[in-house]
Design a protein around this motif. Structure first.
Motif, PDB file in Angstrom:
ATOM      1  N   UNK A 143       0.816  -1.208   0.000  1.00 16.33           N
ATOM      2  CA  UNK A 143       0.000   0.000   0.000  1.00 16.33           C
ATOM      3  C   UNK A 143       0.859   1.272   0.000  1.00 16.33           C
ATOM      4  N   UNK A 168      10.020  -8.437  -1.063  1.00 22.85           N
ATOM      5  CA  UNK A 168       9.206  -9.562  -1.549  1.00 22.85           C
ATOM      6  C   UNK A 168       8.325  -9.162  -2.741  1.00 22.85           C
ATOM      7  N   UNK A 224      -1.342  -7.218   7.191  1.00 25.13           N
ATOM      8  CA  UNK A 224      -1.413  -8.235   6.135  1.00 25.13           C
ATOM      9  C   UNK A 224      -0.116  -9.049   6.167  1.00 25.13           C
ATOM     10  N   UNK A 278       2.586 -11.980   4.962  1.00 27.61           N
ATOM     11  CA  UNK A 278       3.117 -12.601   3.747  1.00 27.61           C
ATOM     12  C   UNK A 278       3.959 -13.799   4.165  1.00 27.61           C
ATOM     13  N   UNK A 282       6.807 -14.694   2.744  1.00 31.49           N
ATOM     14  CA  UNK A 282       8.252 -14.519   2.583  1.00 31.49           C
ATOM     15  C   UNK A 282       8.736 -13.104   2.842  1.00 31.49           C
ATOM     16  N   UNK A 283       7.993 -12.366   3.644  1.00 33.31           N
ATOM     17  CA  UNK A 283       8.430 -11.004   3.918  1.00 33.31           C
ATOM     18  C   UNK A 283       7.730 -10.455   5.138  1.00 33.31           C
ATOM     19  N   UNK A 284       8.096  -9.238   5.525  1.00 37.88           N
ATOM     20  CA  UNK A 284       7.497  -8.652   6.721  1.00 37.88           C
ATOM     21  C   UNK A 284       6.021  -8.340   6.494  1.00 37.88           C
ATOM     22  N   UNK A 293       2.717  -6.310   6.156  1.00 38.17           N
ATOM     23  CA  UNK A 293       2.468  -4.941   5.692  1.00 38.17           C
ATOM     24  C   UNK A 293       1.267  -4.350   6.414  1.00 38.17           C
ATOM     25  N   UNK A 335      -2.233  -2.627   6.199  1.00 35.63           N
ATOM     26  CA  UNK A 335      -3.314  -2.630   5.207  1.00 35.63           C
ATOM     27  C   UNK A 335      -3.647  -1.210   4.777  1.00 35.63           C
ATOM     28  N   UNK A 336      -4.826  -1.055   4.213  1.00 35.13           N
ATOM     29  CA  UNK A 336      -5.241   0.264   3.702  1.00 35.13           C
ATOM     30  C   UNK A 336      -5.224   1.287   4.839  1.00 35.13           C
ATOM     31  N   UNK A 366       1.429   7.665   2.221  1.00 31.30           N
ATOM     32  CA  UNK A 366       2.547   8.609   2.098  1.00 31.30           C
ATOM     33  C   UNK A 366       2.145   9.900   1.379  1.00 31.30           C
ATOM     34  N   UNK A 367       1.406   9.765   0.272  1.00 31.11           N
ATOM     35  CA  UNK A 367       1.056  10.960  -0.501  1.00 31.11           C
ATOM     36  C   UNK A 367       0.129  11.882   0.285  1.00 31.11           C
ATOM     37  N   UNK A 368      -0.859  11.279   0.936  1.00 33.65           N
ATOM     38  CA  UNK A 368      -1.808  12.095   1.730  1.00 33.65           C
ATOM     39  C   UNK A 368      -1.073  12.755   2.907  1.00 33.65           C
ATOM     40  N   UNK A 398      17.271   3.128   5.854  1.00 33.18           N
ATOM     41  CA  UNK A 398      17.910   3.234   4.532  1.00 33.18           C
ATOM     42  C   UNK A 398      17.959   4.656   3.982  1.00 33.18           C
ATOM     43  N   UNK A 409      19.516  -5.452   1.108  1.00 33.49           N
ATOM     44  CA  UNK A 409      18.890  -5.960  -0.129  1.00 33.49           C
ATOM     45  C   UNK A 409      19.933  -6.706  -0.958  1.00 33.49           C
ATOM     46  N   UNK A 434      16.443  -8.679   5.284  1.00 27.88           N
ATOM     47  CA  UNK A 434      15.416  -9.412   4.541  1.00 27.88           C
ATOM     48  C   UNK A 434      15.412 -10.909   4.841  1.00 27.88           C
ATOM     49  N   UNK A 446      15.089 -13.235   2.908  1.00 30.41           N
ATOM     50  CA  UNK A 446      15.779 -13.987   1.860  1.00 30.41           C
ATOM     51  C   UNK A 446      17.282 -14.115   2.089  1.00 30.41           C
TER      52      UNK A 446
END
Lengths: 210, 346
Positions: free
Chosen positions: A100, A151, B86, B88, B90-92, B94, B96-97, B157-159, B239, B285, B322, B324
């Motif tokens: 998102x 990912x 949310x 996943x 294979x990753x952290x 996230x 949601x909306x 981010x944009x808002x 980063x 990365x 990561x 991976x």
């Protein structure tokens, strides 16, 4: 007006978030000849310069974003969206794969539209299968993918496999691709852009080939 | 002759005091790798405090890590505000909306109670369990999103940039609410046994906003917030660059700064020396594809550029390695740190 001076003036106005003075520069340039073509060329040059300065660490992402939004508004006033006078191009779409974080997509969307291109916003938080369906439904030929998370970047490989027969060109961008210069090749993308200047350059290159 | 081997805590405290310990401390900021250790999915792993406690202790032993990283994932905070997490495979996880969809909503926003948030309490429980097992042998690092960076997940981010640049009244209101939350959340982790708080503040980085804007926003928020966190803090830009604001960051009250692979450690150290400890800056990365030789070179270069005189902790540049990145690579980083990180510098 000298185009270089116009670019410098427009850049200054954008970085100060001064819409009125940005509009003055665009108006002065566009009043001479074909209003849309000259204005979009000026805006492209200016946003390319701002994007390159961000890449070098001289400007911040918020400045790139706000400049793109202001230019998009101004260009829309000059020439409404979907106008046939906009640049003739293959169907383009842009999406954020799986997450998102929409800022990168919003920047590239604004910058390309401000440069006179039309593109479909295909959404965010979208899965590979959903995106493939949308690409097919809208007959997208050039697909820009923005990601923030590693990912999601790795998922581009699966996306490319599903789109390879249709010949859709995939342009990727976002933080994981900036931190690993070989990642875009690893996921079989066709192009990789690190800033708005790259996006404009790559899209122009594809457009000129089609 | 080399000095006696220190505990992780002694090593870290010495470097934070801008003195040279026995060797450069190593913070492998691993989160999801704990799930791999326990043979669980990422979602299963983070659903139980005992899993995370056990996972972190095993990771510390396996890689001779100088810290315990009690970070679960970023959206655990927005979950407390009513947001969605949310997961996943294979990753952290996230966020949601965004749950702030209109700027006017900020006026009626209520700060969640840390005590009533199941997710946040799970983190505190994990910290307590870890503390009961390792005591003061190694620092336990808690994590809090800065009030200034949390809105990226709260509203997008944009808002958020629109809010920051165009709606100062609502921006200031949101900062006050988030500061209250961040202070309560940080202090709860410290009370549970965390040694320090990693204050994640990527939006303050010059990668995201110009220094002038930082000084009138993120900087002031950091000063107000950090002064009320009852323990040491490390500010991390995840980063993002920080060279252009490092002088300013050093006056926010923070002890450590997490720095980017996009900037040279040598230049950062020139400004930081004797004032603020650098944490970084291995490229997480890229690390996925590093050979043993590449690991050796990267570790050696980083230590050579920033190790002298202490005030340096070797780590990745993002604040989370990561999923991976392979175990062999992590082991190689650990071994190379022991080989090249011994003081006095080779």
């Amino acid at each position: 007006m000298d185009i270089q001076k116009a670019v410098e003036r427009l850049e200054r106005s954008l970085l100060l978030l001064d819409r009125t003075s940005a509009w003055d520069v665009i108006f002065e340039v566009s009043s001479d000849t074909d209003p849309f073509e000259t204005a979009s060329a000026l805006v492209s040059l200016t946003l390319e310069r701002i994007g390159k300065d961000w890449e070098k660490g001289n400007l911040s992402l918020s400045q790139v974003y706000m400049s793109g939004v202001i230019c998009e508004e101004l260009i829309d006033q000059l020439l409404p969206p979907k106008s046939p006078t906009r640049i003739d191009q293959p169907n383009m779409g842009i999406a954020v794969l799986e997450d998102f974080h929409v800022l990168g997509k919003r920047i590239i969307f604004s910058v390309l539209r401000a440069g006179g291109f039309e593109l479909e916003d295909l959404g965010h938080g979208i899965s590979v299968n959903e995106l493939v369906a949308k690409v097919s439904e809208k007959n997208i030929r050039v697909l820009l993918i923005s990601v923030l998370m590693l990912p999601s970047a790795l998922r581009v490989k699966e996306l490319k496999e599903q789109l390879i027969e249709s010949g859709v060109k995939i342009i990727v961008g976002g933080a994981p691709f900036r931190f690993d210069a070989n990642l875009w090749k690893e996921v079989n993308a066709d192009y990789c852009g690190h800033n708005p200047a790259d996006a404009i350059r790559i899209v122009k290159q594809i457009t000129s080939m089609s | 002759m080399s000095m006696k081997t220190m505990t992780s805590m002694e090593r870290v405290l010495t470097t934070l005091g801008h003195q040279e310990p026995d060797r450069v401390p190593l913070f492998l900021l691993l989160t999801m790798h704990g799930a791999k250790e326990l043979g669980l999915t990422i979602k299963e792993y983070f659903s139980n405090a005992g899993n995370v406690a056990e996972g972190q202790l095993r990771l510390r032993k396996k890689y001779s890590n100088d810290c315990i990283y009690a970070f679960f994932h970023a959206p655990i905070e927005t979950e407390a505000w009513g947001g969605e997490v949310i997961f996943h495979e294979e990753g952290p996880p996230n966020a949601g909306a965004p749950f702030i969809t209109r700027i006017e909503q900020i006026h009626s926003l209520k700060v969640p109670s840390v005590k009533e948030s199941k997710g946040l309490q799970r983190v505190c429980e994990a910290i307590s369990k870890i503390k009961s097992r390792i005591g003061d042998e190694a620092p336990i690092i808690g994590v809090a999103m800065s009030p200034f960076s949390l809105p990226v997940m709260q509203m997008g981010f944009d808002k958020y940039l629109d809010l920051m640049f165009l709606h100062p009244k609502e921006f200031n209101l949101l900062m006050r609410l988030n500061e209250q939350f961040c202070i309560e959340w940080s202090n709860a982790q410290l009370a549970a046994g965390a040694t320090a708080i990693c204050y994640f503040d990527p939006v303050s980085s010059p990668t995201i906003i110009p220094r002038e804007k930082y000084l009138e926003t993120g900087y002031l928020v950091a000063k107000r917030t950090i002064s009320q966190i009852q323990g040491p803090t490390a500010t991390h830009f995840a980063s993002g660059r920080c060279l252009g604001i490092l002088d300013d960051v050093a006056t926010t009250g923070t002890a450590v700064v997490g720095v980017s692979a996009l900037e040279e450690l040598r230049k950062l150290k020139e400004i930081a020396k004797g004032r603020i400890t650098l944490l970084g800056n291995l490229n997480g990365v890229e690390m996925r594809t590093w050979s043993q030789e590449k690991v050796e070179k990267e570790v050696r270069d980083a230590i050579e550029q920033a190790g002298s005189g202490g005030g340096f902790i070797l780590s990745d540049n993002h604040g989370e390695i990561p999923f991976q990145v392979e175990d062999d690579t992590l082991l190689a980083i650990s071994e190379a740190t022991r080989r090249w990180g011994e003081y006095p510098p080779k």
